[in-house]
Design an enzyme around this catalytic site. Structure first.
Site, mmCIF file in Angstrom:
data_model
loop_
_atom_site.group_PDB
_atom_site.id
_atom_site.type_symbol
_atom_site.label_atom_id
_atom_site.label_comp_id
_atom_site.label_asym_id
_atom_site.label_seq_id
_atom_site.Cartn_x
_atom_site.Cartn_y
_atom_site.Cartn_z
ATOM 1 N N GLU A 69 0.884 -1.377 -0.018
ATOM 2 C CA GLU A 69 -0.225 0.070 -0.173
ATOM 3 C C GLU A 69 0.976 1.228 -0.093
ATOM 4 O OE1 GLU A 69 -3.575 0.843 2.937
ATOM 5 O OE2 GLU A 69 -1.448 1.314 3.892
ATOM 6 N N ASP A 264 -10.353 1.427 6.020
ATOM 7 C CA ASP A 264 -9.992 1.139 4.677
ATOM 8 C C ASP A 264 -11.187 2.048 3.800
ATOM 9 O OD1 ASP A 264 -7.926 -0.853 4.640
ATOM 10 O OD2 ASP A 264 -9.201 -2.071 3.565
#
Length: 379
Positions: A69, A264
């Site tokens: 990420e 998220d």
């Protein structure tokens, strides 16, 4: 939109800060200072660390590890800022320590490792792969391709090839569900993560991926836009962290309960805003962005919580309030309601987060700063 066209050629990239009356010098200065703080600033602020002689990594300061990420985010930040040295260092670290060379995950990236490159978990997280691929295409177009592994466009195509075709010639699973054309949470999962859906990326993959796969990517862009209609609540605009292919919250997982609006899920607002800015393909995105901003109207970031998707707050505070504010503000690329300018102004006045939990907040912060200044661009 053809391969040569970008929004700047068909219309200007929107500068939301400029619309508030902020000057170009002030905006550029804030962008440059934020880059400098995140990549070379004080120990309580920075998240990038060079590694001698030719690598570098983005540190998840809350978990003290390196994640695909963050690595792929750092590469996207670097190519947007025209910072080739940092981009190449991040890519070489990722290629060396995270990308699998064989087995069921060949060409995928282990989702995290220690800062010295020591492996932690082998499995991939597909949001890393899609950010790696587009950052690499942008690098190819900005700087040109070099010798392997800096033949950026081919490296991007290798990743996307695996994402669609893994398992066809042996073990492994693709990262997109063939039936629905929706991205999975992990290759083996029968559900998705709404924040992984980046239709604006897939529109570009449909131009630059292997030619036989281009129709799939075009269909995937349409499928993801339709999926977000299902995953976002029609009244609150909130979505779950994990969701089934029909948009309903996914079941509780062994590693936790992700049926609610939490960390998220913050990224969904930012993704929708940028998709609207780049492609203007789905008018629902305007309504959705207004809906989300209306839900958070008048809520101080210090009071942001975990929420059910229908808007009921938990006692648990938001772990990343600065990141949530950044993404709500980035929704103003699409929103045309009464809250849009207020969120942009509040974000402008909010500093970077400092301290151990700063990594995720400040990645979202920088992307929002790029986008709202009209500097998150197609290359």
């Amino acid at each position: 939109m053809t391969q040569q066209q970008t929004p700047s050629e068909t219309r200007p990239y929107r500068n939301r800060f400029g619309e508030l009356g902020l000057g170009e010098d002030a905006i550029r200065s804030k962008l440059e200072k934020t880059w400098s703080d995140l990549f070379y600033g004080d120990p309580d602020t920075r998240i990038y660390y060079p590694m001698d002689p030719d690598k570098g990594y983005m540190l998840d300061t809350g978990n003290l590890d390196v994640r695909t990420e963050g690595m792929s985010y750092g590469m996207m930040m670097a190519v947007q800022m025209d910072k080739k040295d940092e981009f190449d260092r991040l890519w070489l670290f990722s290629k060396t320590f995270l990308q699998h060379r064989e087995g069921r995950y060949r060409h995928y990236f282990a989702w995290h490792c220690k800062p010295d490159g020591t492996p932690l978990s082998p499995g991939p997280a597909p949001d890393g792969e899609e950010f790696f691929a587009l950052a690499l295409f942008f690098a190819s177009h900005r700087w040109g391709d070099g010798p392997e592994p800096f033949n950026y466009a081919e490296q991007a195509r290798i990743i996307l090839r695996a994402c669609l075709h893994q398992g066809e010639q042996g073990e492994g699973d693709p990262m997109w569900d063939a039936a629905t054309k929706l991205i999975k949470f992990v290759p083996e999962a029968p559900f998705s993560d709404p924040s992984y859906h980046l239709p604006h990326f897939y529109e570009l993959f449909a131009l630059w991926a292997d030619e036989p796969d281009r129709p799939f990517w075009k269909e995937a862009a349409a499928a993801s836009r339709a999926y977000l209609h299902l995953a976002c609540h029609p009244d609150t605009g909130l979505s779950a962290e994990y969701a089934n292919y029909d948009g309903t919250p996914a079941p509780i997982q062994p590693h936790g309960d992700f049926r609610h609006f939490y960390s998220d899920a913050y990224r969904v607002a930012a993704n929708i805003g940028l998709d609207w800015e780049w492609f203007r393909a789905d008018p629902w995105q305007v309504e959705q962005s207004n809906r989300l901003q209306r839900f958070f109207r008048g809520v101080d970031p210090a009071d942001y919580r975990r929420y059910t998707v229908d808007g009921k707050p938990f006692d648990e505070p938001a772990l990343h309030p600065v990141g949530l504010l950044a993404t709500i503000a980035m929704a103003s690329l699409a929103a045309d309601g009464p809250d849009a300018a207020d969120f942009v102004r509040r974000f402008w006045e909010t500093p970077l987060r400092t301290g151990p939990r700063r990594y995720y907040d400040n990645c979202l912060y920088f992307f929002s700063l790029l986008a709202l200044s009209g500097q998150y661009r197609i290359y």
